[in-house]
Design a protein around this motif. Structure first.
Motif, PDB file in Angstrom:
ATOM      1  N   ASP A  22      -2.280  11.657   2.312  1.00 57.99           N
ATOM      2  CA  ASP A  22      -2.372  11.104   1.146  1.00 57.99           C
ATOM      3  C   ASP A  22      -4.045  11.168   0.660  1.00 57.99           C
ATOM      4  O   ASP A  22      -3.972  10.049   1.280  1.00 57.99           O
ATOM      5  CB  ASP A  22      -1.172  10.654   0.406  1.00 57.99           C
ATOM      6  CG  ASP A  22      -1.957   9.846  -1.231  1.00 57.99           C
ATOM      7  OD1 ASP A  22      -2.286  10.928  -1.707  1.00 57.99           O
ATOM      8  OD2 ASP A  22      -1.558   8.764  -1.712  1.00 57.99           O
ATOM      9  N   VAL A  23      -4.545  12.143   0.002  1.00 59.41           N
ATOM     10  CA  VAL A  23      -5.712  11.635  -0.032  1.00 59.41           C
ATOM     11  C   VAL A  23      -6.476  10.674  -1.112  1.00 59.41           C
ATOM     12  O   VAL A  23      -7.490   9.599  -0.717  1.00 59.41           O
ATOM     13  CB  VAL A  23      -7.063  13.164  -0.401  1.00 59.41           C
ATOM     14  CG1 VAL A  23      -7.073  13.388  -1.945  1.00 59.41           C
ATOM     15  CG2 VAL A  23      -8.028  12.475   0.192  1.00 59.41           C
ATOM     16  N   GLY A  35       0.619   7.406   0.094  1.00 57.10           N
ATOM     17  CA  GLY A  35      -0.107   6.926   1.225  1.00 57.10           C
ATOM     18  C   GLY A  35       0.233   6.999   2.413  1.00 57.10           C
ATOM     19  O   GLY A  35       0.586   6.357   3.717  1.00 57.10           O
ATOM     20  N   GLY A  36       1.375   8.446   2.373  1.00 58.92           N
ATOM     21  CA  GLY A  36       2.395   8.841   3.827  1.00 58.92           C
ATOM     22  C   GLY A  36       0.497   9.713   4.633  1.00 58.92           C
ATOM     23  O   GLY A  36      -0.597  10.776   4.217  1.00 58.92           O
ATOM     24  N   LEU A  37       1.233   9.646   5.794  1.00 60.86           N
ATOM     25  CA  LEU A  37       0.616  10.826   6.868  1.00 60.86           C
ATOM     26  C   LEU A  37       1.415  10.774   7.924  1.00 60.86           C
ATOM     27  O   LEU A  37       1.892   9.918   8.690  1.00 60.86           O
ATOM     28  CB  LEU A  37      -0.524   9.448   7.242  1.00 60.86           C
ATOM     29  CG  LEU A  37      -2.162   9.836   8.146  1.00 60.86           C
ATOM     30  CD1 LEU A  37      -3.195   9.457   7.775  1.00 60.86           C
ATOM     31  CD2 LEU A  37      -1.377  10.057  10.059  1.00 60.86           C
ATOM     32  N   GLY A  48       2.830   8.596  12.236  1.00 57.32           N
ATOM     33  CA  GLY A  48       3.435   9.244  12.142  1.00 57.32           C
ATOM     34  C   GLY A  48       3.186  10.062  12.985  1.00 57.32           C
ATOM     35  O   GLY A  48       2.397  11.102  12.440  1.00 57.32           O
ATOM     36  N   MET A  49       3.410  10.913  13.929  1.00 61.71           N
ATOM     37  CA  MET A  49       3.702  12.095  15.052  1.00 61.71           C
ATOM     38  C   MET A  49       4.512  13.305  14.940  1.00 61.71           C
ATOM     39  O   MET A  49       5.708  12.272  15.397  1.00 61.71           O
ATOM     40  CB  MET A  49       2.553  12.025  16.260  1.00 61.71           C
ATOM     41  CG  MET A  49       2.049  10.664  16.070  1.00 61.71           C
ATOM     42  SD  MET A  49       0.884  11.460  17.520  1.00 61.71           S
ATOM     43  CE  MET A  49      -0.013  12.120  18.011  1.00 61.71           C
ATOM     44  N   ARG A  94      -0.429  10.796  -5.807  1.00 63.64           N
ATOM     45  CA  ARG A  94      -0.201  11.177  -4.693  1.00 63.64           C
ATOM     46  C   ARG A  94      -1.274  12.650  -5.044  1.00 63.64           C
ATOM     47  O   ARG A  94      -0.495  13.368  -5.472  1.00 63.64           O
ATOM     48  CB  ARG A  94       0.941  11.252  -4.366  1.00 63.64           C
ATOM     49  CG  ARG A  94       0.729  12.107  -2.661  1.00 63.64           C
ATOM     50  CD  ARG A  94       2.089  12.034  -2.163  1.00 63.64           C
ATOM     51  NE  ARG A  94       2.758  13.104  -3.407  1.00 63.64           N
ATOM     52  CZ  ARG A  94       4.338  12.988  -2.850  1.00 63.64           C
ATOM     53  NH1 ARG A  94       5.277  12.496  -2.192  1.00 63.64           N
ATOM     54  NH2 ARG A  94       4.890  14.216  -4.269  1.00 63.64           N
ATOM     55  N   ARG A  95      -1.537  13.092  -3.693  1.00 63.62           N
ATOM     56  CA  ARG A  95      -2.092  14.485  -3.430  1.00 63.62           C
ATOM     57  C   ARG A  95      -2.580  14.519  -1.983  1.00 63.62           C
ATOM     58  O   ARG A  95      -3.972  13.451  -1.067  1.00 63.62           O
ATOM     59  CB  ARG A  95      -3.882  14.486  -4.841  1.00 63.62           C
ATOM     60  CG  ARG A  95      -3.544  15.938  -4.200  1.00 63.62           C
ATOM     61  CD  ARG A  95      -5.774  16.090  -4.955  1.00 63.62           C
ATOM     62  NE  ARG A  95      -6.796  15.054  -4.619  1.00 63.62           N
ATOM     63  CZ  ARG A  95      -7.264  15.549  -3.823  1.00 63.62           C
ATOM     64  NH1 ARG A  95      -7.628  17.186  -3.235  1.00 63.62           N
ATOM     65  NH2 ARG A  95      -8.634  15.248  -3.282  1.00 63.62           N
ATOM     66  N   THR A  96      -1.557  15.682  -1.644  1.00 58.74           N
ATOM     67  CA  THR A  96      -1.417  15.413   0.182  1.00 58.74           C
ATOM     68  C   THR A  96      -2.360  16.277   0.576  1.00 58.74           C
ATOM     69  O   THR A  96      -2.940  18.174  -0.352  1.00 58.74           O
ATOM     70  CB  THR A  96      -0.055  16.074   0.722  1.00 58.74           C
ATOM     71  OG1 THR A  96       0.651  15.429   0.328  1.00 58.74           O
ATOM     72  CG2 THR A  96      -0.055  16.176   1.915  1.00 58.74           C
TER      73      THR A  96
END
Length: 319
Positions: A294-295, A274-276, A241-242, A41-43
């Motif tokens: 997560d790019v 995989g989060g956003l 999500g917002m 993961r890389r945010t």
């Protein structure tokens, strides 16, 4: 939080049934394409910042249409995604947080077991269609879906079942958190970062602390194998999500530090691979939109293309 109704079994049963029915009504099957290769993961947090003049114009346009910038953000992401979606048949579901502080009971100063910290947050979902009618101008479609968001938000906030829904959501998320904690502990143990025996004890102690009173009882009927439904349930996958943070200038007292000029702030969230999550807020008199994701968790160009579409659409309908 206060008890559901009079705190009796009937009130809790009615609240639980209403929660299950409200969840069953949710629909959504629009998702970002994931990366087929598992990577670390890389945010990153790309951000759109609007000048004070642009912000005033955006807020004035929202007010004239009878919505807030928060409502507009949902419509913005909905239409931006619809322009890139391979299919617009299924609706788009977006989840967000709900402030529960107005519903909380005051904490007694004499209660030694109470905590100074409370996460007074609930959750709700906005479901919007993805169809893009060719006979309707983009500007008209955008404000219509912003008003749809406002109607759904008002319904979620003002429902008489808010307390029962929040309590049931807490039960579900608590069980999910314990499940993932065990998964994480086992992974850490396998990597040699945590003794497995300690992991098991921790997981057991957490479960024990919940106790029979705070965990919903499981009856023999609940343990029976459920019958297959006569119809296929609708998909319930959320696009994203917002988090609408509002006006942060009321939190940061700029005048208290006259020799310092606060220009920006960096948002952040605890994400799995995989989060956003999209943040929108005003700070230093400016509107900011920050997308933390997560790019390495998505297909190449998937989020970058969507984010560019969001920026282009904002300039088209908000300014």
């Amino acid at each position: 939080m206060p008890n559901v109704g009079n705190g009796g079994k009937l009130a809790r049963a009615v609240g639980k049934e209403e929660y299950l029915r409200s969840e069953a009504r949710l629909m959504g099957d629009q998702v970002f394409a994931q990366n087929s290769t598992k990577r670390e993961r890389r945010t990153i947090v790309p951000t759109f910042a609007y000048s004070a003049e642009e912000t005033k114009k955006i807020l004035a346009n929202c007010k004239a249409k009878g919505v807030t910038i928060a409502h507009a953000m949902f419509a913005l992401c909905n239409i931006a995604w619809s322009r890139r979606a391979s299919s617009t048949v299924a609706p788009c579901m977006i989840y967000s947080a709900l402030n529960l502080r107005p519903n909380m009971l005051p904490t007694s100063d004499t209660d030694a077991s109470s905590s100074y910290f409370h996460l007074a947050v609930g959750y709700f979902n906005i479901v919007l269609p993805c169809l893009l009618p060719s006979t309707l101008a983009t500007d008209d479609l955008f404000w219509y879906r912003a008003r749809m968001t406002k109607a759904q938000t008002t319904k979620a906030v003002k429902t008489p079942f808010l307390i029962s829904r929040s309590r049931e959501t807490n039960n579900v998320r608590r069980g999910r958190a314990i499940k993932w904690a065990k998964v994480d502990d086992k992974a850490a143990a396998a990597a040699g970062k945590l003794p497995l025996a300690k992991t098991s004890e921790n997981a057991f102690s957490v479960t024990q602390k919940l106790g029979p009173e705070s965990s919903p009882a499981v009856s023999e009927r609940d343990q029976e194998k459920p019958q297959e439904p006569a119809w296929k349930p609708a998909p319930q996958r959320a696009l994203m999500g917002m988090s609408m943070l509002g006006n942060l200038d009321g939190m940061y007292s700029h005048k208290t530090f006259p020799t310092l000029q606060l220009q920006s702030l960096t948002t952040g969230s605890r994400q799995r691979s995989g989060g956003l999550l999209l943040f929108a807020y005003t700070f230093a008199g400016k509107l900011w939109m920050s997308l933390g994701y997560d790019v390495n968790g998505f297909a190449p160009g998937e989020i970058e293309g969507f984010w560019k579409e969001v920026g282009d659409l904002a300039g088209e309908v908000l300014l």
